[in-house]
Enzyme design. Sequence first.
Site, PDB file in Angstrom:
ATOM      1  N   ASP A 177      64.736  21.515   9.682  1.00 50.88           N
ATOM      2  CA  ASP A 177      65.944  21.925   9.936  1.00 50.88           C
ATOM      3  C   ASP A 177      66.274  21.619  11.542  1.00 50.88           C
ATOM      4  OD1 ASP A 177      68.267  23.548   9.550  1.00 50.88           O
ATOM      5  OD2 ASP A 177      66.845  25.146  10.468  1.00 50.88           O
ATOM      6  N   ASP A 184      69.263  23.768  13.695  1.00 48.63           N
ATOM      7  CA  ASP A 184      69.391  24.988  14.304  1.00 48.63           C
ATOM      8  C   ASP A 184      68.385  26.057  13.924  1.00 48.63           C
ATOM      9  OD1 ASP A 184      72.454  24.709  15.536  1.00 48.63           O
ATOM     10  OD2 ASP A 184      72.548  23.883  13.546  1.00 48.63           O
ATOM     11  N   ASP A 227      63.924  27.596   9.792  1.00 50.42           N
ATOM     12  CA  ASP A 227      63.997  29.140  10.305  1.00 50.42           C
ATOM     13  C   ASP A 227      64.607  30.165   9.474  1.00 50.42           C
ATOM     14  OD1 ASP A 227      66.608  28.031  11.279  1.00 50.42           O
ATOM     15  OD2 ASP A 227      66.667  29.785  12.473  1.00 50.42           O
TER      16      ASP A 227
END
Length: 260
Positions: free
Chosen positions: A26, A28, A204
Amino acid sequence: MAGTPEPLTSLDRSRLRPDRIGIFLDFDGTLAEIAEHPEAVSVPQATREVLGRLARSLNGAVAIVTGRPISEIDRFLRPLNLPVAGIHGLERRGAGGERSAATIDTSRLDEIEASLKRFQNEHEGIVIERKSASVALHYRQRPELAEAAMTWAHEAVDGSQGLQILQGKMVIEIKAGKENKADAVTAFMTEEPFAGRLALFAGDDVTDEDAFNEVARRGGISIKIGGGETAAAFRIDGVGAFRQWLSQLADDFETPQLTE
């Protein structure tokens, strides 16, 4: 299904071989720290260099799987040109540069964008981000508006077919199509250089959970960055710690392996 992840430090990195693993990351909250505005993020040069080293060691089997468009990832990671699945899998670029994208009717998204901008006009600090196949409402500067923003998003969608409402960290995204990050990982795993490798996915946010479950189904390794319930097998505290772990992994892969 949420479980109790082990600390990432408990993962034996010696079991990760550069010729046998494919890495999916991922963006961000994983490679880049979350910022108040989507354009305010950055990836340190040292981390970009680590990604380049990993890609060389893995013969190109390092991909970014993100809610951002491919073009933005290329800009943030320049000069790297990695395989990328953008907008939660709605667009994808393989290791050979070939691109694919879902066909989207943007007229309904135009209407939704106009509705979300009315919410923005009524509430200072709201950021609206239009992408080719989605519209995102960021409320990081106004976290107290989370419930009101979600209510407005549902009213804007108003039962429209073919649209998904995704909630992430201080962001609500209305996306066309059914594709998600698990679909993106699955597609990459059918192609070289990922095919036949062990999948490792790190993310996240809630939107990464589909990929965690898919990687678990494949017997791979899933890593959650930060807190919150998760289906991931491992957890690490934050972006800085995860960048350091990636750097250590790059060092491992560049160290000649001892053979018995």
